[in-house]
Enzyme design. Sequence first.
Site: not given
Lengths: 433, 433
Positions: B130, B191, B214, B237, B259, B262, B327-328, B361, B415, B420
């Site tokens: 995506y 969709q 999103n 981020s 950052q 963003h 994250e960074h 990046d 068990e 088995h």
Amino acid sequence: MPVFLDSRDASFNAGFAALLGAKREDAVDVDDTVAAIIADVRARGDAAVIDLTLKFDRLQLTPDTLAFSEDEIDAECARVPEHERAALELAAARIRAYHARQRPEDKRWHDEYGAELGWRWGPVGAAGLYVPGGLASYPSSVLMNAIPAQVAGVERLVICAPTPGGVVNPLVLLAARLSGVEKVYRIGGAQAVAAMAYGTETIAPVDKITGPGNAYVAAAKRRVFGRVGIDMIAGPSEILVIADSDNDPDWISLDLLSQAEHDESAQSVLITTDEAFGRAVMQAVDKRLETLERRAIAGASWRDYGAVILVRDLAEAAALSDRIAPEHLELCVADPEALLGQIRHAGAVFLGHWTPEAIGDYVGGPNHVLPTARSARFSSGLSVLDFMKRTTLARMTPEALAAIGPAAEQLAISESLEAHGLSVRARLERLNR
Amino acid sequence: MPVFLDSRDASFNAGFAALLGAKREDAVDVDDTVAAIIADVRARGDAAVIDLTLKFDRLQLTPDTLAFSEDEIDAECARVPEHERAALELAAARIRAYHARQRPEDKRWHDEYGAELGWRWGPVGAAGLYVPGGLASYPSSVLMNAIPAQVAGVERLVICAPTPGGVVNPLVLLAARLSGVEKVYRIGGAQAVAAMAYGTETIAPVDKITGPGNAYVAAAKRRVFGRVGIDMIAGPSEILVIADSDNDPDWISLDLLSQAEHDESAQSVLITTDEAFGRAVMQAVDKRLETLERRAIAGASWRDYGAVILVRDLAEAAALSDRIAPEHLELCVADPEALLGQIRHAGAVFLGHWTPEAIGDYVGGPNHVLPTARSARFSSGLSVLDFMKRTTLARMTPEALAAIGPAAEQLAISESLEAHGLSVRARLERLNR
């Protein structure tokens, strides 16, 4: 009656598609209930967990008795007979040896400009294992979840295992002991998942939650995903056996039934190149179903979801197998290695006549937590990697930055991220002075 | 004003906890809408996707124009200036070289009883990426998602990228070309996720879906998880810079702003051992914010979520960093390697003064799709492993089964899984005859 399909029949594609598409689980919508339970545990902590345990498990706990004490665990473990303990210890040792080989390697190297690149693996801080209560409270599942975490180096490992009416399986506690589990909480359901994800006054939050559970547990895991890591959402178990004519029909019938007996929604499928053999297996299944302890469950599973598929050759068997992407795949053929080369999607493969799937459930070494419902197309069984995470590493030198920095700056400009470009440019300007 | 915290202050723990707990995203509940969209796409296929694209993206498509044609992609790629193409090609080559080292190894071995054990890795069959439309339509993200899939050996790789009003970023299409993408569909939102997960008449279903999006895209990914594999649910981020006094405040201010620019929900944090330096960075940020193109966004992020934390020493910095699990993480200190040894949780680490995060990046090589919102505690950045899955292998010999089969049989009995045990017992009896 299980389905019998012949790949030569005109109706085969429709029949096989129906088999693939069969919905084996009622999708009970418990999402709203689970959302309310999670919110309650987040708001009221221990008190909510205790109330919900009284309500669902008919068990009155206090913050002090949420977890089994060491004395209680000792006492329960002492009840396990020696031959059961020995079997569990053998399983633990073999699972540990297999998973130890999964430990991933760190890497560091220098590129042509002198930049250093690489990555480093490390364990998650804490892991929580969900162990179902009642019938599905399997000590083997404790080993299969806890040992990979232990091998990964996870510092804190806890279990939540509901004990409806206060009943506990001593083997579950022994398995926990054998695999480095620190605490066993006698709580279950969505409330246990919420307590492990968010923490309560008594239960410290974990970073990763694994283990099977009912619809409530599954919905809760899906909801807390992101707050913590989770393993897969497990569906009912499946086995596919590909067999040529040179097999004992009774052995194969037992392999099929060893999935069917798990659950009425389990699925057992045989693909064979020999019609007479296929019919013989169906007869053998019927005969075993006359006496099998769990014949009600296994019989329902075999009747509703069982199938025998007759194919022209093993290449066709492999192609159909990949469309099924089975959780468990037995290759009971003369040259299983050659057939394996034609298979792309399967959770676990059992090669040859002497490897019944049940070996993999207990003592083979590989994990028995495996992708169900065709998810072997994109996911793997539980492993040490599920309890580790990777940190990527980069160290530029002035020379390396001079070489590749301008391209980064250009792309930052193309993406309208000016500060990204400036953070490179400011350093490059120092070099140019 | 960003927060300034001093670890010596009595109020520090409360302030740091508030920083950690700050909710940076409105949790818009779009779950019902998304469920309806997914059901619509499952029921009506192409027609639903086309209707929803007209509604949300003001774009009239037909089944024939759902995907860009090769001619359209050629024409768009031809519009990319040579210097941009060269930068993108350098990035692609470096990302490919880094990820090629991530290819996992198959293993096979024999245990002490002659049983053969091991595992085999293989690519997922098909992957869908995506790519958001509009401002966040980043060609670098196409490379970061598609190249690991390509390196993994994924046979079919497609992109869904909404083109609101028909507008497309030619660099996105060029990045798709550079990384082996087969089809680019001009659809987006829930969709697009539904179409990739379930397929339509025109769009073949995939096995794995990755890429940012999103709230609708995130909710859709969460819903289709299980039907297909997904990557993480990405949040806003973050960057954490640990710096001693021996740094240029302007460099560090730009790293923080890279950052912040963003997203207003992004978070930039500096931990330093030197108060004067920390104050100087804050001044440098303010100065850069006077002229930065995206100063409205970066300024809001810095004001609402930015922080400078003064610590006694680097050990304290490392401990706080692990609580953030950034994250960074930039280590702008004299001995970054020593500090790295004290860090446990981070998505990506940038070592030393010459490694601004922006390098990662674009052109460093490591992936820029990284765990946000403290999830580096339990998850990793995107990698080749995300597009592969592992099949475990076991092959018993009669001797091996004789050695370990009885333990499996015992555990099956424990068990209450009789079939088995019988599947092992039947084979053992043959050996004993």
